[in-house]
Every structure is written in structure tokens, then in C-alpha cells.
Enzyme design. Structure first.
Site, PDB file in Angstrom:
ATOM      1  N   GLY A   1       0.972  -1.134  -0.035  1.00  0.00           N
ATOM      2  CA  GLY A   1       0.049  -0.040  -0.009  1.00  0.00           C
ATOM      3  C   GLY A   1       1.048   1.154  -0.138  1.00  0.00           C
ATOM      4  O   GLY A   1       1.805   1.412   0.852  1.00  0.00           O
TER       5      GLY A   1
ATOM      6  N   ARG B   1       0.820  -5.117  -4.880  1.00  0.00           N
ATOM      7  CA  ARG B   1       0.952  -5.982  -4.119  1.00  0.00           C
ATOM      8  C   ARG B   1       1.112  -7.265  -4.795  1.00  0.00           C
ATOM      9  O   ARG B   1       0.603  -7.253  -6.106  1.00  0.00           O
ATOM     10  CB  ARG B   1      -0.451  -6.408  -3.198  1.00  0.00           C
ATOM     11  CG  ARG B   1      -0.807  -5.148  -2.269  1.00  0.00           C
ATOM     12  CD  ARG B   1      -1.803  -5.464  -1.448  1.00  0.00           C
ATOM     13  NE  ARG B   1      -2.415  -4.371  -0.641  1.00  0.00           N
ATOM     14  CZ  ARG B   1      -2.057  -3.444   0.252  1.00  0.00           C
ATOM     15  NH1 ARG B   1      -0.697  -3.940   0.752  1.00  0.00           N
ATOM     16  NH2 ARG B   1      -2.448  -2.827   0.891  1.00  0.00           N
TER      17      ARG B   1
ATOM     18  N   ASP C   1       4.482  -4.085   6.468  1.00  0.00           N
ATOM     19  CA  ASP C   1       4.623  -5.219   6.978  1.00  0.00           C
ATOM     20  C   ASP C   1       5.046  -6.381   5.719  1.00  0.00           C
ATOM     21  O   ASP C   1       5.913  -6.979   5.721  1.00  0.00           O
ATOM     22  CB  ASP C   1       3.972  -5.631   7.988  1.00  0.00           C
ATOM     23  CG  ASP C   1       2.571  -6.089   7.766  1.00  0.00           C
ATOM     24  OD1 ASP C   1       2.110  -5.389   6.619  1.00  0.00           O
ATOM     25  OD2 ASP C   1       1.924  -6.752   8.015  1.00  0.00           O
TER      26      ASP C   1
ATOM     27  N   THR D   1       4.011   2.796   5.819  1.00  0.00           N
ATOM     28  CA  THR D   1       2.812   2.640   5.855  1.00  0.00           C
ATOM     29  C   THR D   1       2.041   3.641   6.942  1.00  0.00           C
ATOM     30  O   THR D   1       2.508   3.868   7.720  1.00  0.00           O
ATOM     31  CB  THR D   1       2.753   1.205   6.515  1.00  0.00           C
ATOM     32  OG1 THR D   1       1.229   0.905   6.572  1.00  0.00           O
ATOM     33  CG2 THR D   1       3.334   0.882   7.725  1.00  0.00           C
TER      34      THR D   1
ATOM     35  N   ASP E   1      -0.177   2.383   8.544  1.00  0.00           N
ATOM     36  CA  ASP E   1      -0.895   1.839   9.709  1.00  0.00           C
ATOM     37  C   ASP E   1      -0.129   1.712  10.841  1.00  0.00           C
ATOM     38  O   ASP E   1      -0.440   1.642  12.177  1.00  0.00           O
ATOM     39  CB  ASP E   1      -0.646   0.353   9.356  1.00  0.00           C
ATOM     40  CG  ASP E   1      -1.687  -0.107   8.057  1.00  0.00           C
ATOM     41  OD1 ASP E   1      -2.531   0.721   7.764  1.00  0.00           O
ATOM     42  OD2 ASP E   1      -1.614  -0.972   7.529  1.00  0.00           O
TER      43      ASP E   1
ATOM     44  N   ASP F   1       2.271   0.089  12.075  1.00  0.00           N
ATOM     45  CA  ASP F   1       2.338  -1.279  12.821  1.00  0.00           C
ATOM     46  C   ASP F   1       3.334  -2.080  12.900  1.00  0.00           C
ATOM     47  O   ASP F   1       3.532  -3.131  12.882  1.00  0.00           O
ATOM     48  CB  ASP F   1       1.141  -2.122  12.134  1.00  0.00           C
ATOM     49  CG  ASP F   1       1.300  -2.256  10.769  1.00  0.00           C
ATOM     50  OD1 ASP F   1       2.321  -1.832  10.036  1.00  0.00           O
ATOM     51  OD2 ASP F   1       0.521  -3.284  10.240  1.00  0.00           O
TER      52      ASP F   1
ATOM     53  N   ARG G   1      -5.489  -1.683   9.055  1.00  0.00           N
ATOM     54  CA  ARG G   1      -5.547  -3.001   9.013  1.00  0.00           C
ATOM     55  C   ARG G   1      -5.471  -3.731  10.543  1.00  0.00           C
ATOM     56  O   ARG G   1      -6.862  -3.477  11.067  1.00  0.00           O
ATOM     57  CB  ARG G   1      -4.096  -3.547   8.536  1.00  0.00           C
ATOM     58  CG  ARG G   1      -4.283  -5.010   7.742  1.00  0.00           C
ATOM     59  CD  ARG G   1      -2.830  -5.406   7.098  1.00  0.00           C
ATOM     60  NE  ARG G   1      -2.536  -4.744   5.954  1.00  0.00           N
ATOM     61  CZ  ARG G   1      -3.038  -5.035   4.837  1.00  0.00           C
ATOM     62  NH1 ARG G   1      -3.685  -6.108   4.487  1.00  0.00           N
ATOM     63  NH2 ARG G   1      -2.671  -4.375   3.716  1.00  0.00           N
TER      64      ARG G   1
HETATM   65  O1  F6P Z   1      -1.477  -1.226   4.965  1.00  0.00           O
HETATM   66  C1  F6P Z   1      -2.255  -0.134   4.346  1.00  0.00           C
HETATM   67  C2  F6P Z   1      -3.639  -0.390   4.134  1.00  0.00           C
HETATM   68  O2  F6P Z   1      -4.143   0.967   3.634  1.00  0.00           O
HETATM   69  C3  F6P Z   1      -4.378  -0.900   5.210  1.00  0.00           C
HETATM   70  O3  F6P Z   1      -4.860   0.130   6.243  1.00  0.00           O
HETATM   71  C4  F6P Z   1      -5.659  -1.273   4.582  1.00  0.00           C
HETATM   72  O4  F6P Z   1      -6.115  -2.277   5.497  1.00  0.00           O
HETATM   73  C5  F6P Z   1      -4.936  -1.947   3.367  1.00  0.00           C
HETATM   74  O5  F6P Z   1      -3.900  -1.315   3.280  1.00  0.00           O
HETATM   75  C6  F6P Z   1      -5.901  -1.735   2.247  1.00  0.00           C
HETATM   76  O6  F6P Z   1      -5.326  -2.441   1.188  1.00  0.00           O
HETATM   77  P1  F6P Z   1      -5.805  -2.367  -0.408  1.00  0.00           P
HETATM   78  O7  F6P Z   1      -5.225  -0.892  -0.891  1.00  0.00           O
HETATM   79  O8  F6P Z   1      -4.993  -3.210  -1.003  1.00  0.00           O
HETATM   80  O9  F6P Z   1      -7.231  -2.464  -0.362  1.00  0.00           O
END
Ligand code: F6P
Length: 329
Positions: free
Chosen positions: A10, A78, A109, A132, A134, A136, A178
Site C-alpha cells: 500500500g 501487491r 509489513d 505505511t 498503519d 504497525d 489493518r
Molecule cells: O496497509 C495499508 C492499508 O491501507 C491498510 O490500512 C488497509 O487495510 C489496506 O492497506 C488496504 O489495502 P488495499 O489498498 O490493497 O485495499
């Protein structure tokens, strides 16, 4: 030394400032840098950033005037294939083929897990910069992008408070994060929200409703609840139904902030953090460090083994939940 840089997973505001720092520090230290587009997917596909002269070495001019923008000029993806032995072997072979000796990965992560796996397949040096929204990852007080995401959520909630007050309503605002409650808790404190529902602690709807009744009796005319997307209690819509069923004394509305938190102009704090961590990554890469993440703890730059950054759940800052409770009176 020929090095490479990529952003994966992300996106987070400040990634561009980090790429800029990596390229400029590497150049200053006499290293060559190639930019890999689309994260680990681009490494598998040999998709390199092409500079203003039409070749694949990044120059200081390739990263001119990028730090004020969110997103990443290198693009991100991803990549499930990277989690397989075949994918990792191909990635390692591609790095060898292009004579890359050091790699800086910028991401969260999943990116750091991928970097740790790559270290078992490739003899080159790998250093990660945590980016990130998050927050985290252990090994740094804050990840790149977190401060901006909090600022974005707070700005939205400031606006919501106006309408919440006008209509004397309760708003349930779901933020990202997340499995982590960092984004929700910091946002709640900074926006003056009354409650934060986070994965780290149970959410007790009946006692919250009782508290809302008490707050209304004390003259409160609006309520904001910030809800972390990863909470066991469910998201804003699930909680909204529970509050309505439990005889909430305010009319309720929900808002899911979603990906808007990932974009936008990085705050100065994120730009400075990204610049420090990118620069620190390069100087340590050149010095021979590998399989570590750069971070900033108490203002000091530190290195943490990759595996230690994501193995355990990063606890919420001590005292923040109690602080929020004391502010809600
Ligand atoms: O890890 C960053 C994040 O934005 C999280 O907060 C969220 O759960 C996830 O990525 C969303 O992922 P995507 O953009 O693949 O839907």
C-alpha cells in the site's frame, strides 16, 4: 556499488521523499541506483524506471520536486508471486543479472516480510524503510505516512464535527490501520473524538451507550467515535446497528474514510522522517548492513532486524487510551 530502490504494498505519503533521499544519498556516496517500478512485481518483470536521458540509472534530477506529492513515482503493487520460492529465486536472479549489490525496499509489513525472504535467496544487501499509514511496525516510533494519514483523518473529522453539532448527531468514523489501532487512536485524540474502538482492546457497546447517555446529560450535543477497521467489534456500519439497537440517545450516521487516508501532500514531519530514513538506509547499505529496517526511536536513527519489526503486534503508545478517556467528560 550498484543499488536498487522500490516501493511495495500500500502506498503511503512520504514514499517519494524517501525515494528522493535514497537516490540523492547514493549519488553523493558515489553509488549507482536503479529504480524498480511496481514493487516486487517489477523486480520479477525487470521493469525499471527510465530517467530523463532514456537510461535506467536514477539521477538527482529524476527525483526533483517529488517530495511534496503523495503516492510514489515508482508506482506500487501487491505481489503474491513474490511469496513463493520460484518468485524469490527469479527476483534474486534478476538482481544478479543487472549487477545489483544492494536493495532498499520502502513499504509496510508485507514488504518487509518479502525483504526478509529475499535475503534467504540473494547474497546482496537489503535494507528496508518503513512506510505505511498503519504504523504497525516495531523498530520505529512512527512509520512514513502515518502522520499524514492522521492529519487527513483529523481534517475530515473537524468538518464532521460541524455538522454533528448542527444536527446534534453521533458520527461513527471508520479509519484504516489493518489489524492495528494506532491510526484510530491518534486520530481520536487529535480530533477531540469522544471514543476510539481499536483491535487492541474489547469494545463494550452497552457501557459505551451508558457513557453517551451520561455525556448527553452533561450537555454534550454531538459525539464522534473513531473505529479502527480491524477491530473485532466490526466496522462502522456493524457498530452503528449495535448502537441503534442499544437505544443510542443521538441519531447516528457513519463514514468510512478509506483510501483517502493514503493520499495527499505529506506533512513536513513525514518528509523529514522519510528523508532521514532513506539517507540512513543508504549509508548503512554501503557500510555492509543487511536484513535490517531503518527507524527513528526517540529522535535517534536505529537499525532493527527485519524479523523483529513485524513478528509481534506493535503496542499502542502507553497512556493514550487513558488520555482519551480523561478528555471525554
Ligand atoms: O496497509 C495499508 C492499508 O491501507 C491498510 O490500512 C488497509 O487495510 C489496506 O492497506 C488496504 O489495502 P488495499 O489498498 O490493497 O485495499
Amino acid at each position: 556499488m550498484k543499488s536498487a530502490v522500490l516501493c511495495s504494498g500500500g502506498d503511503a505519503p512520504g514514499m517519494n521523499a524517501c525515494v528522493r533521499a535514497v537516490v540523492r544519498s547514493a549519488t553523493t556516496l558515489g553509488c549507482q541506483v536503479v529504480g524498480i517500478r511496481y514493487g516486487y512485481q517489477g523486480l520479477l518483470d525487470e521493469d525499471f524506471f527510465v530517467n530523463e536521458n532514456g537510461d535506467t540509472l536514477m539521477t538527482p534530477r529524476s527525483v526533483a520536486h517529488v517530495m511534496q506529492y503523495g503516492g510514489t513515482l515508482l508506482r506500487s503493487r501487491r505481489c503474491e508471486e513474490f511469496a513463493t520460492d520460484e518468485g524469490l529465486t527469479r527476483a534474486a536472479n534478476n538482481l544478479r543479472k543487472h549487477n545489483v549489490e544492494g536493495l532498499v525496499v520502502i513499504g509496510g509489513d508485507g514488504t518487509l516480510r518479502g525483504a526478509a525472504d529475499l535475503c534467504r535467496h540473494w547474497e546482496g544487501n537489503v535494507i528496508a524503510c518503513p512506510a505505511t499509514i498503519d504504523n504497525d511496525l516495531a523498530g520505529t516510533d512512527h512509520t512514513i505516512g502515518f502522520a499524514t494519514a492522521v492529519a487527513t483523518a483529523v481534517e475530515a473529522i473537524d468538518k464532521l464535527r460541524d455538522t454533528a453539532e448542527s444536527h446534534e448527531r453521533m458520527f461513527l468514523v471508520e479509519v484504516m490501520g489493518r489489524h492495528s489501532g494506532h491510526l484510530a487512536l491518534d486520530t481520536a485524540i487529535a480530533s477531540g473524538a469522544e471514543f476510539a474502538c481499536v483491535p487492541e482492546t474489547p469494545t463494550d457497546v452497552p457501557s459505551m451507550i451508558q457513557r453517551v447517555h451520561e455525556l448527553k446529560a452533561r450537555g454534550k450535543t454531538s459525539i464522534i467515535i473513531v473505529i479502527a477497521e480491524g477491530g473485532k467489534q466490526g466496522g462502522a456500519n456493524v457498530l452503528d446497528r449495535k448502537f441503534r439497537d442499544a437505544n443510542c440517545p443521538f441519531p447516528t450516521r457513519t463514514l468510512t474514510l478509506g483510501h483517502v487516508q493514503r493520499g495527499g501532500t505529506p506533512t513536513p514531519a513525514d518528509r523529514i522522517l522519510a528523508t532521514r530514513l532513506g539517507d540512513h538506509a543508504v549509508s548503512n547499505l554501503v557500510a555492509g548492513a543487511s536484513s535490517v529496517m531503518t527507524g527513528q526511536i526517540g529522535g535517534k536513527l536505529v537499525l532493527t532486524p527485519l524479523v523483529d519489526t513485524y513478528r509481534d503486534h506493535k503496542p499502542l503508545p502507553i497512556g493514550f487510551q487513558e488520555l482519551l478517556t480523561r478528555m471525554t467528560c
